[in-house]
Design a protein around this motif. Structure first.
Motif, PDB file in Angstrom:
ATOM      1  N   ALA A 136      -4.092   5.282  -4.134  1.00 19.31           N
ATOM      2  CA  ALA A 136      -3.265   5.980  -2.920  1.00 19.31           C
ATOM      3  C   ALA A 136      -3.207   7.892  -2.709  1.00 19.31           C
ATOM      4  CB  ALA A 136      -1.301   5.793  -3.296  1.00 19.31           C
ATOM      5  N   ASP A 148      10.611  15.845  -7.810  1.00 18.66           N
ATOM      6  CA  ASP A 148      11.477  15.220  -6.340  1.00 18.66           C
ATOM      7  C   ASP A 148      12.276  16.555  -5.804  1.00 18.66           C
ATOM      8  OD1 ASP A 148      10.058  13.187  -6.132  1.00 18.66           O
ATOM      9  OD2 ASP A 148      11.908  11.783  -7.913  1.00 18.66           O
ATOM     10  N   PRO A 203       0.509  -1.099  -0.147  1.00 17.59           N
ATOM     11  CA  PRO A 203       0.074  -0.010  -0.005  1.00 17.59           C
ATOM     12  C   PRO A 203       0.678   0.947   0.273  1.00 17.59           C
ATOM     13  CG  PRO A 203      -1.223  -1.931   1.443  1.00 17.59           C
ATOM     14  CD  PRO A 203       0.423  -2.338   1.144  1.00 17.59           C
ATOM     15  N   ARG A 248       8.059   5.569 -13.563  1.00 19.39           N
ATOM     16  CA  ARG A 248       8.847   4.738 -13.576  1.00 19.39           C
ATOM     17  C   ARG A 248       9.436   3.972 -12.147  1.00 19.39           C
ATOM     18  NH1 ARG A 248      13.818   7.725 -11.726  1.00 19.39           N
ATOM     19  NH2 ARG A 248      12.330   9.440 -10.359  1.00 19.39           N
ATOM     20  N   THR A 304      -4.743   8.995  -6.689  1.00 18.45           N
ATOM     21  CA  THR A 304      -3.857   8.434  -7.417  1.00 18.45           C
ATOM     22  C   THR A 304      -4.207   6.522  -8.111  1.00 18.45           C
ATOM     23  OG1 THR A 304      -2.009   9.665  -7.337  1.00 18.45           O
ATOM     24  CG2 THR A 304      -1.716   7.332  -8.536  1.00 18.45           C
ATOM     25  N   GLN A 323      -3.922  15.077  -4.830  1.00 17.73           N
ATOM     26  CA  GLN A 323      -3.718  13.616  -6.295  1.00 17.73           C
ATOM     27  C   GLN A 323      -4.982  13.105  -5.542  1.00 17.73           C
ATOM     28  OE1 GLN A 323      -1.077  13.871  -8.909  1.00 17.73           O
ATOM     29  NE2 GLN A 323      -1.183  11.394  -9.116  1.00 17.73           N
ATOM     30  N   PHE A 359       3.877   1.727  -1.409  1.00 21.83           N
ATOM     31  CA  PHE A 359       4.412   2.633  -3.079  1.00 21.83           C
ATOM     32  C   PHE A 359       4.282   3.268  -3.332  1.00 21.83           C
ATOM     33  CE2 PHE A 359       6.442   1.584  -7.223  1.00 21.83           C
ATOM     34  CZ  PHE A 359       7.564   1.292  -7.054  1.00 21.83           C
ATOM     35  N   GLU A 391       8.563  15.000 -11.976  1.00 17.19           N
ATOM     36  CA  GLU A 391       8.588  13.535 -11.985  1.00 17.19           C
ATOM     37  C   GLU A 391       7.323  13.324 -13.351  1.00 17.19           C
ATOM     38  OE1 GLU A 391      10.240   9.949 -12.121  1.00 17.19           O
ATOM     39  OE2 GLU A 391      10.639  11.007 -10.753  1.00 17.19           O
ATOM     40  N   TYR A 392       6.614  14.246 -13.076  1.00 18.32           N
ATOM     41  CA  TYR A 392       5.263  14.049 -14.229  1.00 18.32           C
ATOM     42  C   TYR A 392       4.253  15.156 -14.000  1.00 18.32           C
ATOM     43  CZ  TYR A 392       2.773  12.778 -10.139  1.00 18.32           C
ATOM     44  OH  TYR A 392       2.046  12.060  -9.046  1.00 18.32           O
ATOM     45  N   ILE A 452       2.680   4.822  -6.088  1.00 18.30           N
ATOM     46  CA  ILE A 452       2.239   4.495  -7.442  1.00 18.30           C
ATOM     47  C   ILE A 452       2.104   5.274  -8.923  1.00 18.30           C
ATOM     48  CG2 ILE A 452       0.843   2.480  -6.466  1.00 18.30           C
ATOM     49  CD1 ILE A 452      -1.901   3.559  -6.156  1.00 18.30           C
ATOM     50  N   ASP A 453       2.204   6.536  -8.210  1.00 18.85           N
ATOM     51  CA  ASP A 453       1.960   7.846  -8.893  1.00 18.85           C
ATOM     52  C   ASP A 453       3.313   7.855 -10.031  1.00 18.85           C
ATOM     53  OD1 ASP A 453       3.257   8.737  -6.684  1.00 18.85           O
ATOM     54  OD2 ASP A 453       3.758  10.447  -7.736  1.00 18.85           O
ATOM     55  N   GLU A 454       3.908   7.400  -9.865  1.00 19.89           N
ATOM     56  CA  GLU A 454       5.584   7.600 -10.559  1.00 19.89           C
ATOM     57  C   GLU A 454       5.195   6.108 -10.940  1.00 19.89           C
ATOM     58  OE1 GLU A 454       8.366   9.062  -8.497  1.00 19.89           O
ATOM     59  OE2 GLU A 454       7.351  10.577  -7.587  1.00 19.89           O
ATOM     60  N   ARG A 471      -4.537   9.953 -12.679  1.00 15.59           N
ATOM     61  CA  ARG A 471      -4.656  11.123 -11.247  1.00 15.59           C
ATOM     62  C   ARG A 471      -5.862  11.961 -11.753  1.00 15.59           C
ATOM     63  NH1 ARG A 471       1.052  11.051 -14.713  1.00 15.59           N
ATOM     64  NH2 ARG A 471       2.009   9.741 -13.241  1.00 15.59           N
ATOM     65  N   LYS A 475       5.043  16.967 -10.271  1.00 16.05           N
ATOM     66  CA  LYS A 475       5.472  16.408  -9.568  1.00 16.05           C
ATOM     67  C   LYS A 475       6.445  16.674  -9.620  1.00 16.05           C
ATOM     68  CE  LYS A 475       5.820  13.096  -6.326  1.00 16.05           C
ATOM     69  NZ  LYS A 475       5.783  11.605  -6.270  1.00 16.05           N
ATOM     70  N   THR A 534      -1.336  11.384  -3.120  1.00 15.78           N
ATOM     71  CA  THR A 534      -0.112  11.690  -3.436  1.00 15.78           C
ATOM     72  C   THR A 534      -0.385  13.176  -3.899  1.00 15.78           C
ATOM     73  OG1 THR A 534       0.111   9.970  -5.646  1.00 15.78           O
ATOM     74  CG2 THR A 534       2.069  11.717  -5.484  1.00 15.78           C
TER      75      THR A 534
END
Lengths: 436, 140
Positions: free
Chosen positions: B66, B116, A378, A386, B6, B4, A380, B97-98, A382-384, B45, B114, B68
């Protein structure tokens, strides 16, 4: 310290001679007294007289668990009931129960085999042995009990159950060695801790002999540290005898087979041909001294390998490695033997991945294809994308290097994978053809 | 920072529909939804009101959802609106990132990023950019 130094440290040449002589006697006992062997040897075109060397053994047919079920109850007994001292039976959960008879000599040898393990954890006549294996048709309780009596230990037959009382006995009676299943050992340790004790420093216990079910390395370490003990892994199966067929010495690198009573081969479960020492395969056991139920080339379905290098403990009997699984759940993928437990092992090294998984095998192309479906934990991110792709790649690479087989990884949503309280179905084999 | 929602989607039929149905059944209104897809999975998203509630409902229904934290920047709806923002990020060595953009009304657009970096929001404020507050987005 050894329980039977003259046997346990016997010169290997002498031990080999002893094994061959006993193997010839055992084959004769089986052939002369059990119809099944007369028939199976006959079909293979052999008689006990053809057994002149260890190599000759490969000409002899195997015995399987099914053969023993078919013999229910007494068709595999080589002795009349007047000579039978005890009967054990395996649980019939996976089919017809298998019944095994023991003569007084069989029971004596069994106790001696287990007694060697008690010495491996530094036990002796001065020790108190608590047997928390179940007593009954199951061989654990009485097998460990016999070992304790053979040594001359003070044996506490608590059997399994009533865990708080187990802890109380262990503390108050100053138990030195505990014998039970690994899962029960962990429950006892946790119960002691819940009761407010620190068993690793407050209890005199110094050794544990655990077997009859698989335990991961982590679980073994946890038990050993919570109880503050040396962990001794014991191997045995009710068809062959019970716990004590092989036991792990303080070197912690494999289990010494009681080679004066058992001859072990490792075979490739596909070709049924023996493999060289050190290679993994199915353990096949020939009993050398069993009077009531001699078994010639019994296929255990357990997967291990022979460790033939000399052991620093001084015992000359060869070892088997910790069991890796059972051939029943072995998958043969592009000719490579793969156990679901190996895949699980790799998955557990990835904290980002949940332990629910599903393996699907297909062969729509020329090659077997392995699909592994897993979920992320849970937490992790997940939005990325990569990071998700990186996780897939790393897991795939790790599996490839561990299994020697390419695995396609698919990340799935939690509801795709079945949740189960008991044994979840982890493998779906959709391959067409000869695969079982 | 704004939240957001996700949602991880495996690449099989009906997954997006199913996730949207769960959100709809929760009587939650989505303001924006952006999909990214790869060969065997996708990520949705979403901007919606009550993202925490939405994530809870989705996870209960067996999805993987999730929350974010992302940065939403309000930029003028005119040529170069996004470009200026990205040039500034680049000059500050911020790695994106996006990101995605949507238009709120005739005058303003919202660029969601997003990044980092812990101090990205501060730097953007230093650069004179208007950071959108959570309540502003959910109230759009």
């Amino acid at each position: 310290m050894y329980f039977q130094p003259e046997i346990e440290t016997m010169d290997r040449e002498k031990l080999r001679d002893l094994q061959l002589t006993r193997m010839q006697e055992s084959a004769k006992n089986a052939f002369d007294n059990i119809e099944f062997y007369r028939k199976s040897f006959g079909e293979a075109g052999v008689t006990p007289d053809d057994l002149k060397s260890f190599d000759d053994l490969t000409k002899f047919p195997f015995v399987t668990k099914q053969d023993m079920r078919d013999a229910y109850p007494f068709a595999m007994f080589a002795r009349p009931m007047v000579d039978v001292a005890r009967i054990h039976a395996s649980s019939g959960t996976t089919g017809q129960a298998t019944v095994v008879g023991h003569t007084a000599n069989d029971l004596k040898h069994w106790g001696e085999c287990f007694a060697r393990g008690i010495y491996m954890v530094n036990g002796g006549p001065q020790s108190t042995l608590q047997v928390s294996y179940g007593y009954g048709l199951f061989t654990g309780g009485l097998g460990a009990h016999a070992g304790g009596e053979a040594v001359g230990c003070a044996v506490i037959p608590t059997s399994s159950g009533n865990t708080k009382r187990q802890v109380q006995m262990m503390r108050d009676c100053k138990t030195d060695i505990l014998a039970c299943t690994p899962s029960y050992a962990l429950l006892i340790a946790d119960t002691a801790i819940e009761m407010g004790y620190k068993p690793w420093e407050e209890f005199p216990i110094s050794g544990g002999i655990f077997g009859a079910e698989p335990a991961s390395d982590n679980m073994r370490e946890e038990i050993a540290s919570k109880l503050g003990i040396q962990y001794c892994d014991v191997y045995g199966l009710s068809e062959i005898m019970g716990p004590g067929v092989a036991m792990e010495c303080a070197e912690r690198h494999g289990l010494h087979i009681a080679e004066d009573h058992f001859y072990c081969e490792i075979i490739d479960p596909e070709t049924l041909k023996p493999v060289p020492d050190g290679e993994w395969g199915e353990l096949v056991i020939t009993t050398l001294t069993r009077e009531c139920c001699p078994l010639i080339r019994y296929r255990t379905r357990d997967v291990t390998r022979i460790i033939s290098e000399p052991c620093a403990c001084g015992r000359t009997h060869r070892k088997i490695d910790k069991l890796r699984g059972r051939t029943d759940d072995m998958l043969i993928i592009r000719g490579v033997n793969v156990f679901p437990s190996q895949i699980e092992q790799v998955i557990t090294t990835f904290p980002e991945v949940a332990t629910h998984y599903l393996i699907t095998l297909t062969n729509k192309g020329p090659l077997d294809h392995v699909l592994l479906q897993v979920e992320t934990e849970p937490g992790f991110p997940i939005d990325e994308i990569r990071k998700l792709e990186d996780l897939k790649a790393r897991l795939g690479a790790e599996l490839k290097s561990n299994l020697q087989v390419s695995v396609e990884i698919q990340l799935v949503e939690p509801k795709t994978l079945e949740r189960s309280m008991g044994k979840a179905k982890r493998v779906i084999d959709l391959r067409e053809g000869t695969h079982a | 920072m704004i939240t957001q929602l996700t949602v991880f989607l495996e690449n099989s039929k009906g997954r997006l529909s199913d996730a949207c149905r769960v959100i709809a059944d929760g009587n939650i209104n989505m303001k924006a939804l952006f999909l990214s897809d790869t060969t065997d999975f996708g990520v949705a998203r979403i901007f919606c009101d009550t993202p925490e509630k939405a994530a809870g409902l989705l996870n209960e229904a067996g999805h993987r959802a999730a929350l974010t934290s992302v940065i939403a920047v309000s930029v003028p709806n005119e040529p170069g609106g996004l470009s200026k923002l990205l040039q500034y990020c680049d000059s500050c060595d911020m790695n994106i990132e996006y990101g995605y953009c949507f238009i709120v009304d005739g005058d303003r657009a919202i660029d969601v990023l997003k990044i980092d970096s812990d101090d990205a929001e501060e730097k953007l404020i230093e650069g004179g950019f208007t950071i959108v507050k959570p309540e502003e987005v959910y109230a759009i």
